[in-house]
Design a protein around this motif. Structure first.
Motif, mmCIF file in Angstrom:
data_model
loop_
_atom_site.group_PDB
_atom_site.id
_atom_site.type_symbol
_atom_site.label_atom_id
_atom_site.label_comp_id
_atom_site.label_asym_id
_atom_site.label_seq_id
_atom_site.Cartn_x
_atom_site.Cartn_y
_atom_site.Cartn_z
ATOM 1 N N ARG A 75 -3.827 9.677 4.582
ATOM 2 C CA ARG A 75 -4.518 8.604 5.295
ATOM 3 C C ARG A 75 -4.206 7.277 4.611
ATOM 4 O O ARG A 75 -4.323 7.163 3.391
ATOM 5 N N ALA A 76 -3.795 6.293 5.420
ATOM 6 C CA ALA A 76 -3.466 4.974 4.893
ATOM 7 C C ALA A 76 -4.484 3.954 5.399
ATOM 8 O O ALA A 76 -4.826 3.939 6.589
ATOM 9 N N GLU A 77 -4.971 3.092 4.482
ATOM 10 C CA GLU A 77 -5.912 2.018 4.823
ATOM 11 C C GLU A 77 -5.334 0.681 4.380
ATOM 12 O O GLU A 77 -4.996 0.510 3.199
ATOM 13 N N ILE A 78 -5.217 -0.283 5.369
ATOM 14 C CA ILE A 78 -4.682 -1.623 5.091
ATOM 15 C C ILE A 78 -5.807 -2.628 5.360
ATOM 16 O O ILE A 78 -6.285 -2.763 6.498
ATOM 17 N N SER A 79 -6.238 -3.315 4.316
ATOM 18 C CA SER A 79 -7.380 -4.240 4.417
ATOM 19 C C SER A 79 -6.907 -5.649 4.753
ATOM 20 O O SER A 79 -5.841 -6.104 4.280
ATOM 21 N N CYS A 80 -7.754 -6.353 5.532
ATOM 22 C CA CYS A 80 -7.496 -7.758 5.881
ATOM 23 C C CYS A 80 -8.790 -8.529 5.640
ATOM 24 O O CYS A 80 -9.797 -8.324 6.340
ATOM 25 N N LEU A 81 -8.815 -9.411 4.654
ATOM 26 C CA LEU A 81 -9.976 -10.227 4.312
ATOM 27 C C LEU A 81 -9.723 -11.674 4.754
ATOM 28 O O LEU A 81 -8.647 -12.223 4.450
ATOM 29 N N VAL A 122 0.871 -1.177 0.000
ATOM 30 C CA VAL A 122 0.000 0.000 0.000
ATOM 31 C C VAL A 122 0.909 1.228 0.000
ATOM 32 O O VAL A 122 1.820 1.321 0.851
ATOM 33 N N GLU A 123 0.680 2.159 -0.951
ATOM 34 C CA GLU A 123 1.529 3.347 -1.099
ATOM 35 C C GLU A 123 0.700 4.594 -0.805
ATOM 36 O O GLU A 123 -0.435 4.734 -1.275
ATOM 37 N N VAL A 124 1.294 5.517 -0.059
ATOM 38 C CA VAL A 124 0.595 6.719 0.351
ATOM 39 C C VAL A 124 1.624 7.821 0.567
ATOM 40 O O VAL A 124 2.781 7.549 0.931
ATOM 41 N N SER A 125 1.205 9.081 0.337
ATOM 42 C CA SER A 125 2.082 10.229 0.530
ATOM 43 C C SER A 125 2.117 10.611 1.999
ATOM 44 O O SER A 125 1.164 10.394 2.756
#
Length: 630
Positions: A40-46, A33-36
């Motif tokens: 806001r960073a979102e990391i999903s777990c399914l 996941v790449e973000v400046s």
């Protein structure tokens, strides 16, 4: 029997193991996941499991990239229980949301550089076992625009090693930005002895990188016109970006290779013009220049911000010749080496004053031939036109006129020009006088209605200048004043007289070759006619009309006229009335003469309406001297 029971137990064991594998937990996460920075960073777990997903225990861990690094628990959740790790660097910035059954999201806001870690999601299905997945969080920060600074002093092309020509600095970027140098849109590659690049990387306490790059180059003469700049390339979410610095020019020092002396204008130069010559030298810095004219030193001056030359004002023909510009190479090792020099030839065109031959005045007899020349020395081809009285009469430097007459007299003007250079012009003149008997060309008079005084003009041609004599049909009443104005080949005589009566005037011109005369009849404005009695010795009565114009003498003249009229009416009233009724009043000249003799004031003459043309003929004959008037 025992063998068969063993097979049954073995099958049951395999069935139990397979049932456990079918019920295992499955976890799915993104690799990256790449973000400046600051976003806001979102990391999903399914995850998937046979039982209710809400019964699973989910824990989040973080660790630095690398298989040997230790991990730290940062979050715990089971059913409605949510417990973030209090002593982690994410405290206050981390939250976990359950978006749907089997889907949870770890949120970091705002993202910091220290958040660039491996984030691990562990799902515990209890009887169904445990499973975990991981996502690598990448953080980016775009650097500032590259700033370039060129070397303070110029660089000579004869330097043995590459010289530093510019520095480029890229500040506050993450991850580490890269710098590339360009010359005229072409990237420069490091080459030993030709191109060198030295980079210096620094990392601030906020973990942002600053890169400084120095470019070393063995310059060539062509680099004086080249544009140098640096480019910064860096990673951004989902790609790469780049920015460029401004363009700079490098100051290159090199010895002169040629010199060029030229004139700014290509037009022909004539005397009186201003001439500007520029000397161009390709050396940098510009070497000393020496200017010469026909081998003699002349002063040079700065004609522009970076060019030296010669400025000549109001040039003369002596300013023409060969001009040269010499450049001195101060860096030449051999003092006997040839100097760089260039020259040009300047021609100053001229046109001398016109010379007319023969010199004026030119006196000719009637019937003779006239030939005159008009020449002017010039550096260009000339063209000559002769004029008289504003009209061109001949073309070419020779004027030829045959069988001249009095009309030929006058001033002839020759105009000499140069067709190739219109600014050059000169002219000369010749006075021509034709000898002969006077010839009166015109006798005119002014409008008599404007004044009681009138000017008569007599134009006479002839040489020598004739003498003018004016005469009148009424010599006793001739009170005119004449003035003569000589002209070229003649004279104009003007006579001023009072218009008191109708009379004839004669203009007579005479010189050693003869004479000529011409008359003009002066007829003042005709007055209105009213009956007036008059007697004569023959018994005739002449009726004289009063004057239309008011006399200048005043009221005394008017009173005198009234007294005379009253006396005449008193004495002759009855006789005039009787004869007038019978129609027997004769109109003879004797009556007129008697009446005019009775007048005492000469200025109060009353003019008569003339109807007899024979009287005018008699008067003209008397004036011309053929015979006297009776």
């Amino acid at each position: 029997m025992a063998a068969s029971s063993g097979f049954v137990l073995a099958g049951l064991y395999i069935l139990v193991l397979s049932s456990q594998s079918w019920a295992a937990v499955k976890v799915n996460m993104e690799d990256r996941v790449e973000v400046s920075l600051g976003q806001r960073a979102e990391i999903s777990c399914l995850y998937e499991m046979d039982s209710d997903p809400s019964t699973a225990i989910i824990q989040w861990f973080a660790r630095a990239p690398g298989s040997n690094s230790a991990r730290q628990q940062i979050y715990f959740m089971e059913n409605l229980v949510r417990i973030p790790q209090l002593d982690s660097p994410f405290t206050g910035r981390i939250t976990v949301e359950e978006r749907s059954p089997g889907s949870v999201v770890l949120i970091l806001d705002p993202v910091q550089l220290l958040d660039e870690l491996m984030f691990i999601c562990q799902v515990d299905g209890k009887a169904q076992g445990k499973q975990e997945g991981s996502t690598y969080l990448r953080v980016f920060r775009s650097p500032e625009i590259p700033r370039i600074e060129k070397a303070d002093s110029g660089i000579h092309i004869n330097e043995p090693d590459p010289s530093k020509i510019a520095s480029c600095e890229v500040r506050n970027g993450y991850p580490l930005p890269n710098i590339t140098w360009y010359r005229d849109l072409t990237p420069l590659q490091v080459s030993e002895g030709d191109v060198g690049v030295v980079n210096l990387v620094t990392r601030a306490t906020n973990n942002l990188f600053t890169v400084r790059s120095d470019l070393y180059l063995k310059v060539r003469k062509e680099d004086k016109d080249a544009a140098f700049y640096c480019e910064s390339s860096y990673f951004v979410p989902d790609g790469m970006a780049m920015t460029e610095s401004i363009r700079i020019n490098v100051t290159v020092h090199y010895p002169p290779t040629y010199v060029q002396l030229s004139r700014l204008s290509t037009d022909l130069v004539k005397e009186g013009d201003d001439v500007e010559m520029i000397c161009f030298v390709d050396g940098n810095p510009s070497p000393p220049l020496t200017f010469k004219h026909n081998g003699e030193d002349v002063d040079g001056q700065m004609l522009s911000a970076d060019q030296e030359g010669v400025l000549l004002r109001n040039v003369k023909r002596s300013d023409g010749g060969t001009y040269s510009c010499t450049a001195l190479d101060l860096e030449a090792l051999d003092p006997d080496s040839p100097e760089l020099e260039n020259s040009l030839k300047l021609q100053v065109h001229y046109l001398d004053p016109a010379v007319v031959l023969p010199e004026d005045p030119m006196v000719l007899f009637q019937g003779a031939d006239l030939e005159a020349t008009c020449n002017a020395v010039s550096s260009l081809k000339t063209h000559t036109v002769w004029y008289k009285d504003g009209r061109d009469v001949s073309e070419g430097h020779v004027l030829r006129l045959g069988n001249v007459s009095l009309d030929t007299s006058g001033e002839y003007r020759c105009v000499v020009t140069t067709p190739d250079l219109p600014g050059l012009r000169t002219e000369g003149s010749l006075q021509v006088l034709v000898q002969g008997q006077p010839q009166i060309t015109d006798v005119t008079q002014e409008d008599i209605e404007l004044s009681l005084s009138v000017n008569l003009t007599c134009v006479v041609l002839g040489y020598p200048i004739p003498s003018i004599t004016w005469g009148s049909s009424d010599q006793e009443d001739f009170n005119g004043l004449s003035r003569d104005t000589p002209i070229l080949g003649g004279v104009i005589s003007t006579l001023s007289v009072k218009a008191t009566s109708t009379q004839s005037f004669v203009c007579e011109a005479e010189n050693e070759f003869g004479k000529d005369s011409r008359s003009v009849m002066l007829e003042p404005i005709k007055p209105e006619t009213t009956p007036a009695p008059a007697t004569s010795p023959s018994g005739s009565v002449t009726v004289k009309p009063p004057r239309r114009k008011v006399q200048k003498e005043g009221s005394g003249v008017i009173i005198a006229v009234l007294i005379i009229c009253v006396l005449l009416l008193a004495i002759l009233g009855s006789v005039l009335y009787f004869l007038y009724k019978k129609g027997k009043i004769p109109c003879g000249r004797s009556g007129k003469q008697d009446l005019t003799k009775e007048k005492s004031n000469k200025d109060a003459i009353v003019m008569e309406m003339k109807t007899d043309k024979s009287d005018e003929a008699v008067l003209l004959q008397g004036v011309n001297g053929d015979r006297k008037a009776p």
